[in-house]
Design an enzyme around this catalytic site. Structure first.
Site, PDB file in Angstrom:
ATOM      1  N   LEU A  14       0.856  -1.184   0.000  1.00 39.98           N
ATOM      2  CA  LEU A  14       0.000   0.000   0.000  1.00 39.98           C
ATOM      3  C   LEU A  14       0.895   1.237   0.000  1.00 39.98           C
ATOM      4  O   LEU A  14       1.413   1.660   1.034  1.00 39.98           O
ATOM      5  CB  LEU A  14      -0.923  -0.013   1.208  1.00 39.98           C
ATOM      6  CG  LEU A  14      -1.893  -1.206   1.306  1.00 39.98           C
ATOM      7  CD1 LEU A  14      -2.750  -1.098   2.563  1.00 39.98           C
ATOM      8  CD2 LEU A  14      -2.775  -1.300   0.061  1.00 39.98           C
ATOM      9  N   ASP A  15       1.085   1.798  -1.173  1.00 39.94           N
ATOM     10  CA  ASP A  15       2.005   2.921  -1.354  1.00 39.94           C
ATOM     11  C   ASP A  15       1.444   4.189  -0.716  1.00 39.94           C
ATOM     12  O   ASP A  15       0.274   4.531  -0.914  1.00 39.94           O
ATOM     13  CB  ASP A  15       2.231   3.147  -2.854  1.00 39.94           C
ATOM     14  CG  ASP A  15       3.074   4.366  -3.138  1.00 39.94           C
ATOM     15  OD1 ASP A  15       4.280   4.328  -2.850  1.00 39.94           O
ATOM     16  OD2 ASP A  15       2.512   5.373  -3.631  1.00 39.94           O
TER      17      ASP A  15
END
Length: 560
Positions: free
Chosen positions: A229-230
């Site tokens: 999850l950037d």
């Protein structure tokens, strides 16, 4: 779904959407039903055998060949016995930021290949996909639909008053927070945390959450064992707050985990939050309900500092402060990645003078420095842009020293508790790509060189630095994978033996295996006493309690 799980999801949805929570839950249930018939076979939790390679889909190229196929061919030929998983950095169509401004989350960039190439790679390796879900490209169908006044996308993005005080908002880059756009409904100022081409999504609109959950489930069913999850810490915005790590953001991550646990069990969520340690580990939640892994961001700068200072005390004290994780959570450890070496994670650990010393060293070694906007007209260092190989050693120093320091640093990486991630340019012993950085005007390109496969293969035998690093680091990784004491579930105890030596004891209580990892970060021969005896796995020599470590020597003493 059992009643307890349902009530927990509804509780999170209530926090986010209030009276709409039941309606949103019905939408999530429909998604879960959609993927129910395609349930993945659950995979077990990670072990000492897991080692993840970080790479772009086209980091290795071959003329007239599809890059994802070239990557698979190279890895199968040269790294099949070394790495077990591949983090393919964003492989979707994009417009900027080397993939992190995604045009379409559901498509593969045709310049790299297609979904069949991704699934083929997943047959040989576990895969990590990027979920770049804080923002999307201004060229995306979603944002273009918003600009054109399409009702579906009316609330997909965040409009704001440019006169509103946003000085509290944490900024990762020295760029404007709001960007003006002409829309069908007039001039609007839109929230753009990272750049004017990266438009923040509005999770206050439940339709956005449902779209993203659908995409995450689609990733899991197309080969993703791990989902990164950037920039997730920025996901929820609230007036009068820093808009970072909010309670609502944690609720979003927990909902993502809930959906994946049900529809794609065994999928591992990794949160990418380049922030001080306590904020970072908050994404573990209670140890069972949020991220399975978090990036160990203090490790790269503290390891680098230790070699510059020829003293591991700060690194040892930090490692000693780490609390044990739960049996199903752990750290994702790395030294280098596609980004720079973060400076923020050492806030409160290194002084301002020590951080500035590292900045000066990076510049002296041919690197650059990227800055963040502090919101008050000032800026401070955000990351050092340089290959880890060059960060450790001045250009005028010898290649022999360069290789020794680099391998010693990676011995630390491979020793500490968690799962190691190896950047492709580290595995291959790459130097600064100064030309690529200057040509593009992008600091991070210094560590993102695209390599010709045929040239690379030749250099792995003919280039002394590449050859030594590739073969010796590969051997060290393979050795590590055989030791149960390096399991993510094995205990870690810091041994304060000598400040020049990074020293920890790893103990697997299930197997009884113990390994004392000893790495000299200095240019001096160090003599000290240790309470453990055994055999050094690296040199295959018997070791007694009186230890002699040569400059930059690493030992893995299997205790007997």
């Amino acid at each position: 779904m059992n009643e307890e799980k349902k009530q927990k999801m509804l509780h999170k949805l209530q926090l986010l959407y209030g009276e709409k929570s039941a309606e949103v839950f019905a939408g999530i249930e429909s998604l879960l039903e959609k993927y129910a018939a395609r349930r993945c076979t659950p995979k077990p939790w990670v072990t000492e055998n897991d080692v993840i390679l970080i790479t772009y889909g086209d980091s290795i190229r071959c003329k007239d060949k599809i890059p994802l196929q070239t990557l698979r061919e190279f890895l199968n030929q040269y790294a099949k016995e070394t790495i077990t998983a591949v983090h393919i950095l964003p492989f979707y169509p994009y417009t900027s930021d080397d993939g992190f401004s995604v045009v379409d989350y559901r498509k593969v960039n045709p310049d790299l290949g297609d979904w069949s190439d991704v699934r083929d790679l997943a047959e040989d390796y576990d895969l990590m996909f990027d979920a770049v879900v804080n923002h999307i490209s201004r060229s995306s169908e979603w944002f273009q639909g918003y600009l054109g006044g399409e009702p579906k996308y009316a609330d997909f993005f965040l409009e704001a008053d440019p006169d509103e005080d946003t000085s509290m908002v944490i900024r990762p880059r020295a760029l404007p927070l709001l960007t003006p756009f002409e829309t069908k409904n007039g001039l609007k100022y839109i929230w753009t945390t990272f750049s004017e081409d990266q438009i923040d999504l509005n999770y206050k609109n439940p339709a956005v959450l449902l779209e993203i959950l659908d995409i995450l489930l689609m990733y899991a069913h197309n080969g993703a064992r791990l989902i990164r999850l950037d920039a997730i810490g920025f996901a929820w915005k609230k007036s009068g707050t820093p808009c970072m790590h909010l309670e609502e953001t944690h609720a979003l991550v927990k909902l993502m985990r809930d959906a994946l646990d049900i529809a794609a069990p065994g999928t591992i969520i990794i949160t990418e939050t380049n922030v001080p340690h306590q904020d970072n580990i908050s994404y573990f939640g209670n140890g069972y309900d949020e991220a399975h892994m978090v990036y160990q961001f203090p490790l790269p700068p503290l390891t680098l500092f230790s070699f510059h200072a020829k003293n591991a005390r700060k690194l040892l004290e930090w490692a000693a402060s780490l609390e044990p994780t739960t049996p199903n959570t752990t750290f994702f450890n790395f030294l280098a990645s596609h980004d720079g070496i973060g400076v923020r994670p050492v806030e409160g650990i290194l002084s301002e003078a020590e951080k500035q010393w590292m900045v000066d060293k990076a510049l002296q070694h041919g690197g650059r420095v990227s800055y963040k906007d502090n919101g008050d007209g000032t800026r401070s260092p955000y990351e050092l842009n340089i290959t880890y190989l060059d960060a450790l050693t001045h250009p005028d120093e010898s290649d022999e020293l360069r290789v020794k320091r680099f391998l010693a640093a990676h011995a630390i990486l491979l020793s500490v508790v968690g799962v190691p991630g190896i950047y492709i340019h580290s595995l291959l012993g790459s130097r600064n790509d100064t030309q690529g950085m200057v040509r593009s005007g992008i600091n991070r390109r210094i560590n993102r060189e695209k390599l010709d496969k045929d040239v690379l293969v030749a250099e792995l035998e003919a280039n002394p630095v590449r050859k030594q690093i590739f073969h010796q680091l590969s051997e060290l990784i393979r050795l590590r994978r055989q030791q149960s004491a390096f399991s993510p579930r094995a205990k870690q105890e810091v041994l304060f033996l000598d400040d020049r030596v990074f020293s920890i004891l790893r103990t697997n209580e299930e197997t009884g295996e113990q390994i004392a990892a000893l790495i000299n970060v200095s240019d001096e021969t160090v003599h000290f006493r240790m309470e453990y005896t055994g055999r050094d796995l690296i040199s295959n020599q018997r070791v007694d309690k009186q230890i002699v470590l040569k400059p930059y020597q690493a030992m893995w003493v299997k205790c007997s």
